[in-house]
Enzyme design. Sequence first.
Site, PDB file in Angstrom:
ATOM      1  N   SER A 120      44.463 -43.091 -19.260  1.00  0.00           N
ATOM      2  CA  SER A 120      42.991 -42.959 -18.763  1.00  0.00           C
ATOM      3  C   SER A 120      42.008 -42.519 -19.825  1.00  0.00           C
ATOM      4  CB  SER A 120      42.774 -42.092 -17.614  1.00  0.00           C
ATOM      5  OG  SER A 120      43.518 -42.549 -16.503  1.00  0.00           O
ATOM      6  N   HIS A 141      44.096 -50.852 -20.610  1.00  0.00           N
ATOM      7  CA  HIS A 141      43.751 -49.728 -19.585  1.00  0.00           C
ATOM      8  C   HIS A 141      43.267 -50.642 -18.206  1.00  0.00           C
ATOM      9  CE1 HIS A 141      40.737 -46.441 -18.064  1.00  0.00           C
ATOM     10  NE2 HIS A 141      41.639 -46.251 -17.532  1.00  0.00           N
ATOM     11  N   GLU A 153      40.563 -52.896 -19.967  1.00  0.00           N
ATOM     12  CA  GLU A 153      40.040 -52.461 -21.408  1.00  0.00           C
ATOM     13  C   GLU A 153      41.468 -52.742 -22.430  1.00  0.00           C
ATOM     14  OE1 GLU A 153      36.670 -49.189 -20.497  1.00  0.00           O
ATOM     15  OE2 GLU A 153      38.846 -48.316 -21.089  1.00  0.00           O
ATOM     16  N   ASN A 197      35.769 -44.839 -18.787  1.00  0.00           N
ATOM     17  CA  ASN A 197      35.948 -43.470 -18.375  1.00  0.00           C
ATOM     18  C   ASN A 197      35.173 -42.498 -19.208  1.00  0.00           C
ATOM     19  OD1 ASN A 197      37.790 -44.560 -16.522  1.00  0.00           O
ATOM     20  ND2 ASN A 197      39.494 -43.512 -17.561  1.00  0.00           N
TER      21      ASN A 197
HETATM   22  N1  CAA Z   1      47.655 -56.959  -2.140  1.00  0.00           N
HETATM   23  C1  CAA Z   1      47.382 -57.725  -1.284  1.00  0.00           C
HETATM   24  N2  CAA Z   1      46.152 -57.550  -0.977  1.00  0.00           N
HETATM   25  C2  CAA Z   1      45.550 -56.478  -1.049  1.00  0.00           C
HETATM   26  C3  CAA Z   1      45.916 -55.359  -1.918  1.00  0.00           C
HETATM   27  C4  CAA Z   1      47.049 -55.624  -2.437  1.00  0.00           C
HETATM   28  N3  CAA Z   1      47.750 -54.878  -3.471  1.00  0.00           N
HETATM   29  N4  CAA Z   1      45.097 -54.450  -1.940  1.00  0.00           N
HETATM   30  C5  CAA Z   1      44.191 -54.562  -1.188  1.00  0.00           C
HETATM   31  N5  CAA Z   1      44.193 -55.838  -0.547  1.00  0.00           N
HETATM   32  C6  CAA Z   1      43.511 -56.473   0.444  1.00  0.00           C
HETATM   33  C7  CAA Z   1      43.352 -55.892   1.680  1.00  0.00           C
HETATM   34  O1  CAA Z   1      44.260 -55.773   2.575  1.00  0.00           O
HETATM   35  C8  CAA Z   1      42.109 -56.213   2.229  1.00  0.00           C
HETATM   36  O2  CAA Z   1      42.199 -57.424   3.127  1.00  0.00           O
HETATM   37  P1  CAA Z   1      41.168 -57.855   4.104  1.00  0.00           P
HETATM   38  O3  CAA Z   1      39.812 -58.072   3.726  1.00  0.00           O
HETATM   39  O4  CAA Z   1      41.925 -59.093   4.753  1.00  0.00           O
HETATM   40  O5  CAA Z   1      41.477 -56.804   5.174  1.00  0.00           O
HETATM   41  C9  CAA Z   1      41.122 -56.705   0.936  1.00  0.00           C
HETATM   42  O6  CAA Z   1      42.336 -56.784   0.027  1.00  0.00           O
HETATM   43  C10 CAA Z   1      40.245 -55.871   0.493  1.00  0.00           C
HETATM   44  O7  CAA Z   1      40.821 -54.429   0.465  1.00  0.00           O
HETATM   45  P2  CAA Z   1      40.228 -53.034   1.015  1.00  0.00           P
HETATM   46  O8  CAA Z   1      39.381 -53.129   2.454  1.00  0.00           O
HETATM   47  O9  CAA Z   1      41.118 -51.861   0.761  1.00  0.00           O
HETATM   48  O10 CAA Z   1      38.688 -53.172   0.155  1.00  0.00           O
HETATM   49  P3  CAA Z   1      37.137 -52.515   0.156  1.00  0.00           P
HETATM   50  O11 CAA Z   1      36.541 -53.546   0.605  1.00  0.00           O
HETATM   51  O12 CAA Z   1      37.488 -51.522   1.326  1.00  0.00           O
HETATM   52  O13 CAA Z   1      37.046 -52.108  -1.199  1.00  0.00           O
HETATM   53  C11 CAA Z   1      37.501 -50.850  -3.277  1.00  0.00           C
HETATM   54  C12 CAA Z   1      38.066 -51.086  -1.727  1.00  0.00           C
HETATM   55  C13 CAA Z   1      37.553 -52.111  -4.001  1.00  0.00           C
HETATM   56  C14 CAA Z   1      38.496 -50.045  -3.885  1.00  0.00           C
HETATM   57  C15 CAA Z   1      36.057 -50.276  -3.191  1.00  0.00           C
HETATM   58  O14 CAA Z   1      36.049 -49.102  -2.298  1.00  0.00           O
HETATM   59  C16 CAA Z   1      35.424 -49.572  -4.530  1.00  0.00           C
HETATM   60  O15 CAA Z   1      35.173 -50.504  -5.359  1.00  0.00           O
HETATM   61  N6  CAA Z   1      35.906 -48.388  -4.572  1.00  0.00           N
HETATM   62  C17 CAA Z   1      35.478 -47.661  -5.964  1.00  0.00           C
HETATM   63  C18 CAA Z   1      37.066 -47.857  -7.075  1.00  0.00           C
HETATM   64  C19 CAA Z   1      36.672 -47.381  -8.117  1.00  0.00           C
HETATM   65  O16 CAA Z   1      35.973 -46.988  -8.542  1.00  0.00           O
HETATM   66  N7  CAA Z   1      37.996 -47.667  -8.961  1.00  0.00           N
HETATM   67  C20 CAA Z   1      38.016 -47.220 -10.231  1.00  0.00           C
HETATM   68  C21 CAA Z   1      38.423 -45.573 -10.345  1.00  0.00           C
HETATM   69  S1  CAA Z   1      38.629 -45.154 -12.128  1.00  0.00           S
HETATM   70  C22 CAA Z   1      39.822 -45.810 -12.927  1.00  0.00           C
HETATM   71  O17 CAA Z   1      40.483 -46.512 -12.154  1.00  0.00           O
HETATM   72  C23 CAA Z   1      40.084 -45.715 -14.100  1.00  0.00           C
HETATM   73  C24 CAA Z   1      40.940 -44.385 -14.397  1.00  0.00           C
HETATM   74  O18 CAA Z   1      41.343 -44.182 -15.454  1.00  0.00           O
HETATM   75  C25 CAA Z   1      41.298 -43.127 -13.619  1.00  0.00           C
HETATM   76  P1  NAD Z   2      51.153 -41.802 -10.234  1.00  0.00           P
HETATM   77  O1  NAD Z   2      51.471 -40.073 -10.101  1.00  0.00           O
HETATM   78  O2  NAD Z   2      50.976 -42.380  -9.075  1.00  0.00           O
HETATM   79  O3  NAD Z   2      52.600 -42.534 -10.885  1.00  0.00           O
HETATM   80  C1  NAD Z   2      53.016 -42.200 -12.166  1.00  0.00           C
HETATM   81  C2  NAD Z   2      54.536 -42.444 -11.950  1.00  0.00           C
HETATM   82  O4  NAD Z   2      55.112 -42.032 -13.535  1.00  0.00           O
HETATM   83  C3  NAD Z   2      55.360 -41.664 -10.840  1.00  0.00           C
HETATM   84  O5  NAD Z   2      55.853 -42.455 -10.089  1.00  0.00           O
HETATM   85  C4  NAD Z   2      56.151 -40.672 -11.869  1.00  0.00           C
HETATM   86  O6  NAD Z   2      57.528 -40.434 -11.161  1.00  0.00           O
HETATM   87  C5  NAD Z   2      56.273 -41.773 -13.043  1.00  0.00           C
HETATM   88  N1  NAD Z   2      56.794 -41.029 -14.237  1.00  0.00           N
HETATM   89  C6  NAD Z   2      56.742 -39.790 -14.614  1.00  0.00           C
HETATM   90  N2  NAD Z   2      57.391 -39.694 -15.990  1.00  0.00           N
HETATM   91  C7  NAD Z   2      58.078 -40.844 -16.286  1.00  0.00           C
HETATM   92  C8  NAD Z   2      58.783 -41.179 -17.212  1.00  0.00           C
HETATM   93  N3  NAD Z   2      59.125 -40.266 -18.004  1.00  0.00           N
HETATM   94  N4  NAD Z   2      59.512 -42.293 -17.236  1.00  0.00           N
HETATM   95  C9  NAD Z   2      59.114 -43.149 -16.155  1.00  0.00           C
HETATM   96  N5  NAD Z   2      58.399 -42.954 -14.859  1.00  0.00           N
HETATM   97  C10 NAD Z   2      57.859 -41.795 -15.033  1.00  0.00           C
HETATM   98  O7  NAD Z   2      50.105 -41.926 -11.353  1.00  0.00           O
HETATM   99  P2  NAD Z   2      49.100 -43.096 -11.466  1.00  0.00           P
HETATM  100  O8  NAD Z   2      47.749 -42.659 -10.790  1.00  0.00           O
HETATM  101  O9  NAD Z   2      49.853 -44.178 -11.404  1.00  0.00           O
HETATM  102  O10 NAD Z   2      48.641 -42.941 -13.024  1.00  0.00           O
HETATM  103  C11 NAD Z   2      49.433 -43.408 -14.171  1.00  0.00           C
HETATM  104  C12 NAD Z   2      48.840 -43.426 -15.579  1.00  0.00           C
HETATM  105  O11 NAD Z   2      47.839 -44.377 -15.373  1.00  0.00           O
HETATM  106  C13 NAD Z   2      48.151 -42.325 -15.974  1.00  0.00           C
HETATM  107  O12 NAD Z   2      48.283 -42.299 -17.372  1.00  0.00           O
HETATM  108  C14 NAD Z   2      46.813 -42.376 -15.371  1.00  0.00           C
HETATM  109  O13 NAD Z   2      45.837 -41.688 -16.359  1.00  0.00           O
HETATM  110  C15 NAD Z   2      46.362 -43.613 -15.464  1.00  0.00           C
HETATM  111  N6  NAD Z   2      45.393 -44.309 -14.866  1.00  0.00           N
HETATM  112  C16 NAD Z   2      45.201 -43.911 -13.564  1.00  0.00           C
HETATM  113  C17 NAD Z   2      44.408 -44.554 -12.864  1.00  0.00           C
HETATM  114  C18 NAD Z   2      43.998 -43.944 -11.512  1.00  0.00           C
HETATM  115  O14 NAD Z   2      42.831 -44.024 -10.779  1.00  0.00           O
HETATM  116  N7  NAD Z   2      45.098 -43.224 -10.744  1.00  0.00           N
HETATM  117  C19 NAD Z   2      43.583 -45.623 -13.303  1.00  0.00           C
HETATM  118  C20 NAD Z   2      43.598 -46.022 -14.542  1.00  0.00           C
HETATM  119  C21 NAD Z   2      44.877 -45.362 -15.506  1.00  0.00           C
END
Ligand code: CAA
Ligand code: NAD
Length: 387
Positions: A120, A141, A153, A197
């Site tokens: 991330s 990403h 990304e 991010n």
């Molecule tokens: N396989 C098959 N179907 C799936 C599925 C999967 N893995 N996941 C979801 N679905 C289906 C669900 O069953 C649902 O089907 P129905 O419409 O038939 O019920 C459909 O897809 C929609 O799913 P949800 O009802 O869960 O979706 P929603 O409309 O509530 O929206 C969301 C969910 C898109 C996550 C919305 O809440 C959203 O945009 N949230 C913000 C998420 C966000 O900001 N993400 C980024 C976080 S930051 C990041 O990721 C980067 C990082 O590095 C941390």
């Molecule tokens: P998570 O905790 O759900 O999953 C991480 C997995 O990695 C766990 O199952 C753990 O057992 C496994 N693991 C740890 N060390 C390991 C190793 N040495 N070899 C193999 N497996 C190992 O975490 P997550 O949310 O899936 O995040 C994973 C990565 O993705 C992180 O780098 C996170 O920053 C990034 N990421 C997270 C998000 C998010 O929204 N959660 C979005 C984008 C990117």
Amino acid sequence: MVDIKNVVVVGAGQMGNGIGQVSLMVGLNVTLVDIKDEFVDAGYANIDEGMKKLEAKGALSESADDIMARCKKSTDLASAVKDADIIIEAVVENMDVKKQVFKTCDENAPAHCIIASNTSTMSITEMATATNRPDKCIGMHFFNPVPLMRLIEVIYGEKSSDESIEKAMEFANKLPCLKGKRYIAKVLKDRPGFICNRVTAPVQIYNNYVFDLCAEKGISWKALDNDTRGPMPTCVLADYVGIDTLYHGQVYYSKTLSPDFAPGKVVSQLFNEGKLGKKTGQGFHDWSQGRPKPDRSAGKARIMKLKYSIAIMLNEGCRVLEEGVTTSWEVIDQVLMAGMNMPGIMGPNVNNSAKQVEVLNELIEMTGKKYFTPCDLLKSEKWVEMK
Ligand code: CAA
Ligand code: NAD
């Protein structure tokens, strides 16, 4: 370069199993790797559940069972990568663990194999130093949940070759998204948080201030969540992403960008108590019955203000442009929409710099955080031309 057929996903958690699912859906072979059988099994079961849902909707061109037959499970990374064309690392957000994974992959994967990190926040260049193939080390990403969020990304480390990046772009473009067309953003510089991010990162400084203020005043997280609109309220989104991912990211930003990013009291406490959100069933909220629903009866905290988040993101977007992470504010707006379903903050605010500078100065006064200082590009308004 060899066509990508065999994908290895390291880390079968929430991101790993999503990456595995979309790769399987385009006919690729996937090996899911984790450190324990139970973790690999849980990741596999999630993918299987998703495939069965899609099959029931008639959304697959082959049977879910046939697709799952292409998914292997492993706890032995060295042997799992023997035939890999691309490896996507999605383990915990910890540089040492990621470097160890990169090293093992490099020592055991074929020479042509690309090693990508789904980090991330962290430096792809540094991960690549654990290998003898820095030209084939890149960032890929994905956004959570991978099957529903359109953005990927593709990130240049300092030594990534154009060939590796183009191959990864081609691969990323093939991956399906259940909600619209994928948007693949090329990230030109390996800077903390990349584009999406990074632009939203300093909002976490503000969020930490608000979380700690709410804790002090005894205001509930449900009330705080009622302050915000958008696809997910602040505390729900923090739980959904994972408090551990948030915490590790803030520590990393505090070392690489500014000490102002250091995790606040509330986030530190949740992290230390292992209340990591959705993945552990408890974070800000209780997730044992699924995603928490808004509770209007909790009222509003009336603390969190959208105007601050917008000014913060506009300023950070300008910093991203100043640093050359991307060259266009349009890309930043596209990335926010595709990665977080968030309306763009740069375009509609054109010519609004003076107002945003005022808001940022107000924030510095309120929080004492100097990171909110308006950057030169914001003040000059020259970013408007960087379309
Ligand atoms: N396989 C098959 N179907 C799936 C599925 C999967 N893995 N996941 C979801 N679905 C289906 C669900 O069953 C649902 O089907 P129905 O419409 O038939 O019920 C459909 O897809 C929609 O799913 P949800 O009802 O869960 O979706 P929603 O409309 O509530 O929206 C969301 C969910 C898109 C996550 C919305 O809440 C959203 O945009 N949230 C913000 C998420 C966000 O900001 N993400 C980024 C976080 S930051 C990041 O990721 C980067 C990082 O590095 C941390
Ligand atoms: P998570 O905790 O759900 O999953 C991480 C997995 O990695 C766990 O199952 C753990 O057992 C496994 N693991 C740890 N060390 C390991 C190793 N040495 N070899 C193999 N497996 C190992 O975490 P997550 O949310 O899936 O995040 C994973 C990565 O993705 C992180 O780098 C996170 O920053 C990034 N990421 C997270 C998000 C998010 O929204 N959660 C979005 C984008 C990117």
